[in-house]
Design a protein around this motif. Structure first.
Motif, PDB file in Angstrom:
ATOM      1  N   MET A   1       0.812  -1.212   0.210  1.00 47.73           N
ATOM      2  CA  MET A   1       0.223   0.170   0.062  1.00 47.73           C
ATOM      3  C   MET A   1       0.999   1.446   0.170  1.00 47.73           C
ATOM      4  O   MET A   1       2.070   1.187   0.707  1.00 47.73           O
ATOM      5  CB  MET A   1      -0.897  -0.123   1.034  1.00 47.73           C
ATOM      6  CG  MET A   1      -2.128  -0.510   1.188  1.00 47.73           C
ATOM      7  SD  MET A   1      -3.553  -1.039   0.267  1.00 47.73           S
ATOM      8  CE  MET A   1      -4.580   0.199   0.558  1.00 47.73           C
ATOM      9  N   LEU A   2      -0.153   2.083  -0.844  1.00 46.51           N
ATOM     10  CA  LEU A   2       0.788   3.183  -0.578  1.00 46.51           C
ATOM     11  C   LEU A   2       0.702   3.715   0.216  1.00 46.51           C
ATOM     12  O   LEU A   2      -0.548   3.773   1.158  1.00 46.51           O
ATOM     13  CB  LEU A   2       0.709   4.117  -2.208  1.00 46.51           C
ATOM     14  CG  LEU A   2       1.253   3.682  -3.318  1.00 46.51           C
ATOM     15  CD1 LEU A   2       0.180   4.956  -4.393  1.00 46.51           C
ATOM     16  CD2 LEU A   2       2.815   3.855  -2.962  1.00 46.51           C
ATOM     17  N   ASP A  42       9.866   3.725   3.900  1.00 47.92           N
ATOM     18  CA  ASP A  42       8.277   3.150   4.553  1.00 47.92           C
ATOM     19  C   ASP A  42       7.561   4.358   5.405  1.00 47.92           C
ATOM     20  O   ASP A  42       7.487   3.856   6.791  1.00 47.92           O
ATOM     21  CB  ASP A  42       7.649   1.673   4.630  1.00 47.92           C
ATOM     22  CG  ASP A  42       6.777   1.058   4.816  1.00 47.92           C
ATOM     23  OD1 ASP A  42       5.580   1.978   3.982  1.00 47.92           O
ATOM     24  OD2 ASP A  42       6.617   0.474   5.163  1.00 47.92           O
ATOM     25  N   GLY A  71       4.644   6.996  -5.625  1.00 49.58           N
ATOM     26  CA  GLY A  71       4.404   6.165  -5.984  1.00 49.58           C
ATOM     27  C   GLY A  71       4.347   5.358  -7.220  1.00 49.58           C
ATOM     28  O   GLY A  71       3.627   4.217  -7.227  1.00 49.58           O
ATOM     29  N   GLN A  73       6.620   2.663  -7.070  1.00 48.85           N
ATOM     30  CA  GLN A  73       6.002   1.294  -6.783  1.00 48.85           C
ATOM     31  C   GLN A  73       4.587   1.176  -6.465  1.00 48.85           C
ATOM     32  O   GLN A  73       5.099  -0.573  -6.823  1.00 48.85           O
ATOM     33  CB  GLN A  73       7.018   0.730  -5.083  1.00 48.85           C
ATOM     34  CG  GLN A  73       6.121   1.507  -3.714  1.00 48.85           C
ATOM     35  CD  GLN A  73       5.339   2.704  -3.479  1.00 48.85           C
ATOM     36  OE1 GLN A  73       6.249   3.526  -4.315  1.00 48.85           O
ATOM     37  NE2 GLN A  73       5.614   3.091  -2.072  1.00 48.85           N
ATOM     38  N   GLU A  74       3.813   1.211  -6.821  1.00 46.21           N
ATOM     39  CA  GLU A  74       2.831   1.027  -7.164  1.00 46.21           C
ATOM     40  C   GLU A  74       2.052   2.203  -8.439  1.00 46.21           C
ATOM     41  O   GLU A  74       0.880   2.156  -7.498  1.00 46.21           O
ATOM     42  CB  GLU A  74       1.800   1.450  -5.594  1.00 46.21           C
ATOM     43  CG  GLU A  74       2.604  -0.420  -4.567  1.00 46.21           C
ATOM     44  CD  GLU A  74       1.250  -0.674  -3.956  1.00 46.21           C
ATOM     45  OE1 GLU A  74       0.134  -0.968  -3.931  1.00 46.21           O
ATOM     46  OE2 GLU A  74       1.794  -0.512  -2.363  1.00 46.21           O
ATOM     47  N   TYR A  77      -2.016   0.980  -8.514  1.00 46.13           N
ATOM     48  CA  TYR A  77      -2.587   2.131  -7.608  1.00 46.13           C
ATOM     49  C   TYR A  77      -2.731   3.399  -7.375  1.00 46.13           C
ATOM     50  O   TYR A  77      -3.349   4.143  -7.803  1.00 46.13           O
ATOM     51  CB  TYR A  77      -2.019   1.745  -6.214  1.00 46.13           C
ATOM     52  CG  TYR A  77      -2.877   2.283  -4.865  1.00 46.13           C
ATOM     53  CD1 TYR A  77      -4.003   1.620  -4.901  1.00 46.13           C
ATOM     54  CD2 TYR A  77      -2.680   2.804  -4.087  1.00 46.13           C
ATOM     55  CE1 TYR A  77      -4.712   1.874  -4.435  1.00 46.13           C
ATOM     56  CE2 TYR A  77      -3.654   2.967  -2.702  1.00 46.13           C
ATOM     57  CZ  TYR A  77      -4.397   2.752  -3.243  1.00 46.13           C
ATOM     58  OH  TYR A  77      -6.008   2.535  -1.640  1.00 46.13           O
TER      59      TYR A  77
END
Length: 161
Positions: A1-2, A42, A71, A73-74, A77
């Motif tokens: 999750m972001l 994180d 963002g 990494q996702e 999303y």
């Protein structure tokens, strides 16, 4: 999750827009010379539709754009959240624009964003304000992407809409 590490109302990242900039943590790019290395960690609050709606509602009537700063990494999303802004949150309201500042060299082929900044930060080339930069800011105009990076290179006066 972001996760959102921080947020602010900004006036320079997207020319002509009053932007709610969401600084997303967990950046996988780790660009040497990065101005925000704390965003590699994180940290922050999970960014879901509820938090996004709360933040946008807090600044309703003041902002014209929501920018996802990171963002990488996702990416799918990020696309989902931009769709949520356009299709759910903007119903019956003035359409909020969406932007994505990414260190990637490409992005998912979605026409949901109004602005996209692409390119990793290369210290020797500088950021968007440098005419040598490898980074590019694109604006979607009538379904086509227009490179507007040069708007950062002069002391132009930008008229807010």
């Amino acid at each position: 999750m972001l996760k959102v590490a921080s947020f602010d109302i900004v006036f320079q990242e997207i020319p002509g827009e009053v932007t709610l900039a969401l600084n997303l943590s967990g950046c996988p790019c780790h660009c040497p010379g990065c101005h925000s290395p704390h965003l590699w960690e994180d940290i922050g609050e999970i960014l879901d539709e509820s938090l996004l709606e709360d933040l946008v509602e807090r600044y309703k009537g003041l902002i014209t754009c929501v920018a996802f700063m990171g963002g990488d990494q996702e990416p799918l999303y990020v696309v989902q959240l931009a769709k949520y802004i356009h299709h759910v949150m903007s119903k019956g309201e003035a359409q909020l624009k969406t932007a994505w500042y990414s260190g990637r060299t490409s992005f998912p082929a979605e026409e949901i964003f109004d602005y996209v900044k692409l390119g990793p930060y290369v210290e020797s080339l500088g950021g968007l304000k440098s005419e040598k930069t490898n980074q590019r800011l694109y604006k979607r105009v009538e379904g086509k992407w227009e490179d507007i990076t040069s708007t950062f290179w002069t002391n132009r006066v930008v008229t807010l809409k």
